[in-house]
Design an enzyme around this catalytic site. Structure first.
Site, PDB file in Angstrom:
ATOM      1  N   HIS A 121       0.868  -1.187   0.000  1.00 21.70           N
ATOM      2  CA  HIS A 121       0.000   0.000   0.000  1.00 21.70           C
ATOM      3  C   HIS A 121       0.906   1.240   0.000  1.00 21.70           C
ATOM      4  CE1 HIS A 121      -2.835   2.920   1.785  1.00 21.70           C
ATOM      5  NE2 HIS A 121      -3.803   2.100   1.432  1.00 21.70           N
ATOM      6  N   ASP A 199       2.810  -4.405   8.211  1.00 23.38           N
ATOM      7  CA  ASP A 199       1.651  -3.538   7.972  1.00 23.38           C
ATOM      8  C   ASP A 199       0.408  -4.346   8.354  1.00 23.38           C
ATOM      9  OD1 ASP A 199      -0.553  -2.248   6.994  1.00 23.38           O
ATOM     10  OD2 ASP A 199       0.325  -1.750   5.046  1.00 23.38           O
ATOM     11  N   GLN A 202      -4.821  -4.505   7.310  1.00 25.88           N
ATOM     12  CA  GLN A 202      -5.858  -5.480   6.942  1.00 25.88           C
ATOM     13  C   GLN A 202      -5.758  -6.745   7.791  1.00 25.88           C
ATOM     14  OE1 GLN A 202      -8.190  -4.675   4.721  1.00 25.88           O
ATOM     15  NE2 GLN A 202      -7.242  -2.845   3.890  1.00 25.88           N
ATOM     16  N   LYS A 225     -10.453   0.305  10.397  1.00 30.44           N
ATOM     17  CA  LYS A 225     -10.728  -0.920   9.632  1.00 30.44           C
ATOM     18  C   LYS A 225     -11.106  -2.071  10.559  1.00 30.44           C
ATOM     19  CE  LYS A 225      -7.363   0.347   6.094  1.00 30.44           C
ATOM     20  NZ  LYS A 225      -8.149   0.936   5.023  1.00 30.44           N
ATOM     21  N   CYS A 364      -4.707   2.483  -3.618  1.00 33.89           N
ATOM     22  CA  CYS A 364      -3.409   2.892  -3.063  1.00 33.89           C
ATOM     23  C   CYS A 364      -2.346   1.823  -3.258  1.00 33.89           C
ATOM     24  CB  CYS A 364      -3.516   3.280  -1.582  1.00 33.89           C
ATOM     25  SG  CYS A 364      -4.584   4.673  -1.310  1.00 33.89           S
TER      26      CYS A 364
HETATM   27  N1  PLP Z   1      -1.917  -0.505   4.623  1.00 34.39           N
HETATM   28  C1  PLP Z   1      -2.886  -1.203   4.003  1.00 34.39           C
HETATM   29  C2  PLP Z   1      -2.613  -2.592   3.517  1.00 34.39           C
HETATM   30  C3  PLP Z   1      -4.148  -0.630   3.835  1.00 34.39           C
HETATM   31  O1  PLP Z   1      -5.114  -1.326   3.208  1.00 34.39           O
HETATM   32  C4  PLP Z   1      -4.372   0.697   4.306  1.00 34.39           C
HETATM   33  C5  PLP Z   1      -5.660   1.377   4.081  1.00 34.39           C
HETATM   34  O2  PLP Z   1      -6.334   1.160   3.103  1.00 34.39           O
HETATM   35  C6  PLP Z   1      -3.330   1.368   4.947  1.00 34.39           C
HETATM   36  C7  PLP Z   1      -2.122   0.742   5.084  1.00 34.39           C
HETATM   37  C8  PLP Z   1      -3.525   2.764   5.478  1.00 34.39           C
HETATM   38  O3  PLP Z   1      -4.270   2.725   6.678  1.00 34.39           O
HETATM   39  P1  PLP Z   1      -4.909   4.038   7.337  1.00 34.39           P
HETATM   40  O4  PLP Z   1      -6.165   4.315   6.612  1.00 34.39           O
HETATM   41  O5  PLP Z   1      -5.138   3.637   8.764  1.00 34.39           O
HETATM   42  O6  PLP Z   1      -3.912   5.128   7.238  1.00 34.39           O
END
Ligand code: PLP
Length: 406
Positions: A121, A199, A202, A225, A364
């Site tokens: 992402h 990360d 998800q 999320k 993203c």
């Molecule tokens: N990493 C992944 C895999 C994501 O799907 C997302 C959000 O879509 C993020 C990071 C970013 O998260 P946040 O919305 O908490 O900044």
């Protein structure tokens, strides 16, 4: 076992109709819906006890502070951290990565290397790119195979004495890929003295996580999320590593003493929490953690696995639908899809007429879309309030849309 028809009653949004149809919400990868307990808890703070945390000596402030700090403990238990001091509140996963990239890279030497994967992402790419440009560091990307899995041989070949950071998605928001975190950790620890960051945006909403068992160094978590409100997330890090990092933001409670020409820092976790924290959001996240804890993350995980299996078969039978989804037996319930000759936005607009909410775009993850020669996909993600019927409705709506648009 999760009984979706009962559980849905906890989520007021499902009372809504969309375009005259029942709401089929399949966009939890973007953000989850919120149960009454989270909404009510935040209303309760504003209605009955609102006061800034860590500041007042009066009842309201003590109550709010106690509730805020209690959430740290809930999160400690939720991910099995060693200590609640290791729970740092941030605005979300993205802010977590910005903090880590800035703080870690400042102490690296020119030429040091960072390893990411091709399917990250942007939240786990851009902060490292910015830090790499500032400190003259090199970024390497692990190949992701045609079956949307990490190429471990490539990872091994990239690891060397200059590798200082390995930061990889725990569950892909595109292909559902669930990389073997323990295997990555042992490769990284065997061959380098790098830190391994997961990360968890998800991953943490869907699977039982035990950071001690995984052996990782840092985990970024997104509150919105996992049933929590927006504007709140968590960076977890090993205590000894956090103690050695410098803060990135200054002001507020992050100090021990301030002089006109210098200052000293508060101990962790406060060292990293400058200014008034989003305490109401944090308390809302606490209610979300309670909700998931009561469901039992083993049940949440099983629900995701069962639903993914069902959805994979159902969607796999649709003619003309390309699905970006790993072949692995273990994966998240996330399906990015495309139809040749039809733009993803057109499909998602059509699906909306059936009451189906999915997201269209690059989610993203633009470099990986570019690698696949796609500018956009539409994506369905399942969560605890989704069941087989949701994927039946989605599949039917996709088939109808393909008929109309091709
Ligand atoms: N990493 C992944 C895999 C994501 O799907 C997302 C959000 O879509 C993020 C990071 C970013 O998260 P946040 O919305 O908490 O900044």
């Amino acid at each position: 076992m999760i009984k979706v028809s009962d559980l849905k009653k906890d989520f007021p949004i499902f009372d809504r109709e969309i375009n005259g149809k029942r709401l089929t919400y399949l966009d939890s990868g973007a953000t989850s819906q919120k149960p009454n307990s989270v909404i009510n808890e935040m209303t309760n703070v504003y209605t009955n006890m609102n006061a800034n945390v860590h500041r007042g000596t009066y009842v309201l402030s003590s109550e709010t502070t106690a509730k805020y700090e209690e959430v740290r403990n809930k999160l400690k238990n939720f991910i099995n951290a060693y200590s609640s001091d290791e729970i740092i509140f941030a605005k979300g996963c993205t802010e977590g990565f910005n903090f880590l990239a800035n703080s870690i890279c400042k102490d690296l030497n020119a030429g040091d290397e960072i390893i990411l994967s091709e399917i990250e992402h942007h939240a786990n790419i851009i902060p490292w790119q910015m830090a790499a440009a500032k400190y003259n560091l090199k970024i390497n990307y692990i190949n992701v195979s045609e079956s949307f899995e990490l190429d471990f041989d490539h990872l091994e070949s990239l690891l060397n004495k200059n590798t200082k950071v390995v930061s990889i998605v725990g569950e892909s928001n595109i292909s559902g890929m669930l990389p073997d975190i323990k295997k990555i950790n042992s490769l990284v620890k065997d061959k380098t003295d790098a830190v391994y960051i997961v990360d968890g945006a998800q991953l943490v909403p869907h699977r039982k996580i035990d950071v001690q068992d995984l052996g990782i160094d840092f985990l970024c978590v997104s509150g919105h999320k996992m049933l929590g409100p927006t504007g709140i997330g968590v960076v977890w890090g090993r205590k000894e590593l956090l103690e050695n990092l410098d803060p990135v933001y200054g002001g507020g409670d992050m100090i021990e003493e301030v002089f006109y020409d210098t200052a000293t820092w508060a101990p962790i976790p406060h060292k990293f929490e400058a200014g008034t924290p989003p305490y109401v959001e944090a308390i809302g996240l606490g209610a979300a953690v309670d909700y998931l804890f009561n469901l039992d993350m083993n049940n949440v995980q099983k629900h995701s696995d069962d639903l993914r299996e069902y959805a994979k078969n159902k969607l796999g039978n649709i003619d003309g639908l390309n699905i970006i989804h790993t072949n692995s037996k273990l994966a998240g319930c996330t399906f990015a899809m495309s139809v040749d000759g039809v733009h993803a936005t057109d499909i998602s607009l059509m699906l909306d007429t059936f009451g189906v909410a999915v997201r269209a775009g690059h989610h993203c993850v633009q470099p990986f879309h570019r690698k696949l020669n796609l500018d956009a996909t539409f994506r369905a993600t399942g969560y605890i309030y989704n069941d087989e019927e949701d994927f039946d409705i989605l599949s039917n709506a996709i088939e109808e849309s393909i008929k109309l648009l091709t």
